[in-house]
Design an enzyme around this catalytic site. Structure first.
Site, PDB file in Angstrom:
ATOM      1  N   ASP A 159       8.328   6.340   7.899  1.00  0.00           N
ATOM      2  CA  ASP A 159       7.830   7.561   8.521  1.00  0.00           C
ATOM      3  C   ASP A 159       6.971   8.375   7.557  1.00  0.00           C
ATOM      4  O   ASP A 159       6.549   9.480   7.882  1.00  0.00           O
ATOM      5  CB  ASP A 159       8.995   8.411   9.060  1.00  0.00           C
ATOM      6  CG  ASP A 159       9.968   8.828   7.961  1.00  0.00           C
ATOM      7  OD1 ASP A 159       9.684   8.574   6.771  1.00  0.00           O
ATOM      8  OD2 ASP A 159      11.011   9.413   8.296  1.00  0.00           O
ATOM      9  N   ASP A 168       7.118   4.745  -9.838  1.00  0.00           N
ATOM     10  CA  ASP A 168       7.930   4.449  -8.660  1.00  0.00           C
ATOM     11  C   ASP A 168       9.421   4.493  -8.933  1.00  0.00           C
ATOM     12  O   ASP A 168      10.104   3.481  -9.015  1.00  0.00           O
ATOM     13  CB  ASP A 168       7.544   3.090  -8.073  1.00  0.00           C
ATOM     14  CG  ASP A 168       6.225   3.174  -7.328  1.00  0.00           C
ATOM     15  OD1 ASP A 168       5.755   4.299  -7.118  1.00  0.00           O
ATOM     16  OD2 ASP A 168       5.670   2.131  -6.974  1.00  0.00           O
ATOM     17  N   ARG A 193      -1.746  -0.692  -9.876  1.00  0.00           N
ATOM     18  CA  ARG A 193      -0.593  -1.566 -10.131  1.00  0.00           C
ATOM     19  C   ARG A 193      -1.025  -3.019 -10.223  1.00  0.00           C
ATOM     20  O   ARG A 193      -2.144  -3.353  -9.834  1.00  0.00           O
ATOM     21  CB  ARG A 193       0.378  -1.466  -8.936  1.00  0.00           C
ATOM     22  CG  ARG A 193       0.765  -0.083  -8.596  1.00  0.00           C
ATOM     23  CD  ARG A 193       0.691   0.201  -7.102  1.00  0.00           C
ATOM     24  NE  ARG A 193       0.904   1.646  -6.898  1.00  0.00           N
ATOM     25  CZ  ARG A 193       2.082   2.213  -6.900  1.00  0.00           C
ATOM     26  NH1 ARG A 193       3.157   1.460  -6.984  1.00  0.00           N
ATOM     27  NH2 ARG A 193       2.213   3.506  -6.789  1.00  0.00           N
ATOM     28  N   ARG A 232       2.902  14.516  -8.037  1.00  0.00           N
ATOM     29  CA  ARG A 232       3.066  13.778  -9.282  1.00  0.00           C
ATOM     30  C   ARG A 232       1.708  13.396  -9.856  1.00  0.00           C
ATOM     31  O   ARG A 232       0.726  13.298  -9.129  1.00  0.00           O
ATOM     32  CB  ARG A 232       3.975  12.554  -9.069  1.00  0.00           C
ATOM     33  CG  ARG A 232       3.601  11.695  -7.871  1.00  0.00           C
ATOM     34  CD  ARG A 232       4.625  10.589  -7.643  1.00  0.00           C
ATOM     35  NE  ARG A 232       4.035   9.477  -6.892  1.00  0.00           N
ATOM     36  CZ  ARG A 232       4.635   8.329  -6.654  1.00  0.00           C
ATOM     37  NH1 ARG A 232       5.849   8.106  -7.111  1.00  0.00           N
ATOM     38  NH2 ARG A 232       4.031   7.376  -5.967  1.00  0.00           N
ATOM     39  N   ASP A 264       4.231  -4.630  -7.338  1.00  0.00           N
ATOM     40  CA  ASP A 264       3.507  -3.418  -6.948  1.00  0.00           C
ATOM     41  C   ASP A 264       4.103  -2.173  -7.604  1.00  0.00           C
ATOM     42  O   ASP A 264       3.536  -1.094  -7.494  1.00  0.00           O
ATOM     43  CB  ASP A 264       3.502  -3.261  -5.436  1.00  0.00           C
ATOM     44  CG  ASP A 264       4.890  -3.247  -4.866  1.00  0.00           C
ATOM     45  OD1 ASP A 264       5.637  -4.211  -5.124  1.00  0.00           O
ATOM     46  OD2 ASP A 264       5.261  -2.279  -4.198  1.00  0.00           O
ATOM     47  N   ASN A 265       5.253  -2.318  -8.258  1.00  0.00           N
ATOM     48  CA  ASN A 265       5.832  -1.183  -8.965  1.00  0.00           C
ATOM     49  C   ASN A 265       5.593  -1.273 -10.463  1.00  0.00           C
ATOM     50  O   ASN A 265       6.182  -0.523 -11.230  1.00  0.00           O
ATOM     51  CB  ASN A 265       7.338  -1.084  -8.684  1.00  0.00           C
ATOM     52  CG  ASN A 265       7.632  -0.786  -7.228  1.00  0.00           C
ATOM     53  OD1 ASN A 265       6.823  -0.165  -6.555  1.00  0.00           O
ATOM     54  ND2 ASN A 265       8.761  -1.229  -6.743  1.00  0.00           N
ATOM     55  N   GLY A 297       2.635   3.891   1.279  1.00  0.00           N
ATOM     56  CA  GLY A 297       3.193   4.132   2.608  1.00  0.00           C
ATOM     57  C   GLY A 297       3.600   5.575   2.846  1.00  0.00           C
ATOM     58  O   GLY A 297       3.855   5.974   3.983  1.00  0.00           O
ATOM     59  N   ARG A 298       3.702   6.347   1.777  1.00  0.00           N
ATOM     60  CA  ARG A 298       4.050   7.756   1.955  1.00  0.00           C
ATOM     61  C   ARG A 298       3.440   8.625   0.867  1.00  0.00           C
ATOM     62  O   ARG A 298       3.943   9.697   0.559  1.00  0.00           O
ATOM     63  CB  ARG A 298       5.564   7.940   1.956  1.00  0.00           C
ATOM     64  CG  ARG A 298       6.231   7.362   0.725  1.00  0.00           C
ATOM     65  CD  ARG A 298       7.646   7.844   0.558  1.00  0.00           C
ATOM     66  NE  ARG A 298       8.493   6.731   0.189  1.00  0.00           N
ATOM     67  CZ  ARG A 298       9.451   6.265   0.965  1.00  0.00           C
ATOM     68  NH1 ARG A 298       9.727   6.841   2.107  1.00  0.00           N
ATOM     69  NH2 ARG A 298      10.164   5.238   0.592  1.00  0.00           N
ATOM     70  N   GLY A 316       0.809  -1.220   0.000  1.00  0.00           N
ATOM     71  CA  GLY A 316       0.000   0.000   0.000  1.00  0.00           C
ATOM     72  C   GLY A 316       0.840   1.266   0.000  1.00  0.00           C
ATOM     73  O   GLY A 316       2.042   1.223   0.223  1.00  0.00           O
TER      74      GLY A 316
END
Ligand code: NAG
Ligand code: NAG
Ligand code: NAG
Ligand code: NAG
Length: 527
Positions: free
Chosen positions: A150, A295, A215, A208, A285-286, A117-118, A115
């Site tokens: 993070d 990605d 994906r 972006r 996933d990319n 994540g950032r 998922g």
């Protein structure tokens, strides 16, 4: 389509509205808060970006994306409002920020839920050309999918993504685009080479855009969790929005969809190979369902030709080496097929097997076509495969620069080639040191003489003079980290015309032999 849009050119972006189609089209995880959790039975989670702490600064902007894709006057990007909007501090009207739940195969193994994540999806925007674009922030803070991260991104990785996605577009490769790069003073801790040396870097956010961010892994997680209804729903949505030639009541529509993705992925990887691009992390996933490059992480443009070139310095096994990208593409497509199986009949599954078997043939056909183009050959000849393979072998053995060997081969006049006068061309000179160079050149010249028309290169899309070499990005990043973004802007400008010789680029040495120190450069994985 559930898009609504009114034209607002040259007015404040706040009056620009985007809509979140997805929030209406799909069940959304309503659990509040950006804490990490396993999510079921939905495609997205609601998640509010965590604003970057100021002072903020617009470090780079793509005028073309801002004006042509987002219909905004680029002057507006200088405003405080834009800084806020493009870094997660303020939301456009209509925006329901979402993070996407997906899974994926990492380095060959099923990794379960991954998922965004950032990243935060801000919504869809229908521009005045009638194109729909999905706006996404990257580096905008924690989400339910942050795992141990993070949710932040640092200047280094953000500059790389900004520059490379734009460069790829101008090289003619399907890709996500970058609109802006905002940097802050917010400290982010990173262990750049995973060796225990933790450094403080500054946070950055890239705005972006892509036609779609779905994906392979978007479908995989639904199949793996047995959420077949949702799988079908997502597939129908993607097909309806992005594959207009597929008829919605075609009983074979998922098969046609699969066949399209297989074909387009083969073409995409062919294009990567034709410019020496190694993605670096070809996890499922990319890989985009629309077969665009997404990605940007530890990618690299190969310099000395080497099929074993691995851009990610931590990828010790070289799983994602440049020469393995087609095989990895095949592996990923097989995983996509597994994800489709729940909605395919037995007969369709067998047909899907056959479609997958066609991948290698499509890829090889495309590669031949692209490399014939790189050699200026407009027609086909049985021996072209051999001609190309021999050249690549010589390049490998002489460590000739991939980009410049082809470039100089196309710049050299036939007269120069006949007289073997290549001493002024550094990459071709390297190649000429090979014992079989003269034989190969004879073969090439003979081949050219047999052409119905003369040798000709499509100067707008074949054999770039400038690609984003790692050391070029590195120099720009070092300055950027000291708040000097001039070199980022310069690179961005130069890479927008990679096929045209430019004085500033020549002066900067971008078409010269790479500096010695660049050979010791490692690509950091931390992002
Ligand atoms: C395969 O993809 C390429 C590149 O997008 C396209 O030009 C071609 O028409 C496609 N072929 C088929 C059979 O769909
Ligand atoms: C690629 O996939 C992995 C997970 O499989 C993810 O952690 C990473 O952020 C993705 N993108 C890049 C650029 O590595
Ligand atoms: C680079 O490769 C290593 C080793 O396989 C992997 O753990 C790491 O996630 C990769 N880097 C990125 C950014 O994906
Ligand atoms: C060799 O090529 C260069 C251009 O690269 C040209 O200036 C020079 O005159 C050529 N020399 C000979 C001997 O043809």
């Amino acid at each position: 389509s559930c898009l609504l849009w009114q034209q607002h050119r040259n007015i404040n972006y706040e009056q620009t509205s985007i809509v979140s189609c997805f929030a209406e089209a799909f069940p959304v995880d309503d659990v509040d808060g950006n804490f990490v959790r396993t999510v079921k039975d939905c495609i997205f989670s609601k998640s509010i970006p965590t604003p970057l702490k100021g002072p903020l600064r617009l470090a780079a902007v793509s005028k073309e994306v801002v004006e042509e894709t987002l219909d905004l006057d680029v002057v507006l990007t200088q405003s405080e409002d834009f800084l806020q909007f493009a870094s997660g501090g303020k939301l456009m009207s209509g925006s329901v920020p979402l993070t996407h739940r997906y899974g994926g195969h990492q380095f060959g193994y099923w990794a379960g839920q991954l998922g965004d994540g950032r990243a935060h999806l801000l919504g869809q925007y229908l521009n005045r050309k009638g194109e729909t674009w999905e706006l996404q922030l990257k580096g905008s803070g924690k989400t339910p999918y942050s795992r141990s991260g993070d949710g932040r991104a640092v200047i280094r990785s953000s500059v790389r993504e900004f520059l490379c996605s734009e460069a790829m577009h101008f090289l003619g490769v399907p890709t996500s685009r970058a609109a802006s790069l905002i940097v802050s003073e917010e400290p982010v801790l990173r262990d750049q080479f995973y060796n225990g040396n933790v450094d403080t870097e500054r946070g950055a956010v890239v705005l972006r855009v892509a036609k779609s961010w779905f994906r392979f892994g978007s479908l995989e997680i639904l199949a793996k969790s047995g959420e077949t209804d949702l799988l079908r729903k997502l597939l129908d949505f993607v097909i309806e929005e992005h594959f207009p030639s597929i008829v919605s009541d075609d009983p074979d529509k998922y098969l046609v969809f699969y066949s399209t993705v297989v074909n387009e992925t083969a073409h995409l990887i062919g294009q990567w190979m034709s410019i020496g691009f190694a993605h670096g992390v070809c996890n499922t996933d990319n890989f985009s369902l629309l077969s665009i490059t997404i990605d940007y992480g530890p990618f690299g443009f190969m310099e000395a030709y080497d099929p074993n070139f691995v851009p990610n310095s931590s990828d010790d096994e070289g799983r994602y080496r440049i020469g393995a990208q087609a095989d990895v593409g095949l592996f990923n497509l097989q995983k996509l097929q597994e994800a489709l199986n729940p909605v395919l009949t037995q007969k369709q599954q067998r047909a899907a097997n056959m479609i997958l078997k066609g991948f290698t043939g499509i890829y090889q056909m495309r590669i031949q076509q692209l490399f014939r183009g790189k050699l200026g050959l407009r027609d086909e000849d049985e021996e072209d495969g051999l001609l190309i393979a021999l050249l690549l072998k010589m390049m490998e053995e002489t460590k000739s620069d991939f980009t410049m060997t082809f470039r100089q081969l196309s710049e050299a006049s036939q007269l120069q080639l006949h007289s073997r006068n290549v001493s002024q061309m550094w990459a071709l000179y390297d190649l000429s040191q090979h014992v079989h160079f003269s034989d190969w050149l004879r073969m090439y010249l003979l081949r050219i003489s047999r052409l119905k028309k003369s040798r000709s290169f499509n100067k707008k899309c074949v054999n770039p003079r400038y690609v984003l070499r790692n050391w070029m990005a590195e120099l720009a990043i070092r300055k950027a980290e000291k708040n000097d973004f001039s070199q980022v802007a310069m690179l961005h400008r130069i890479l927008a015309s990679p096929f045209v010789t430019q004085t500033t680029a020549e002066d900067a040495g971008y078409a010269s032999r790479p500096p010695r120190w660049s050979q010791r450069l490692k690509v950091s994985c931390s992002s």
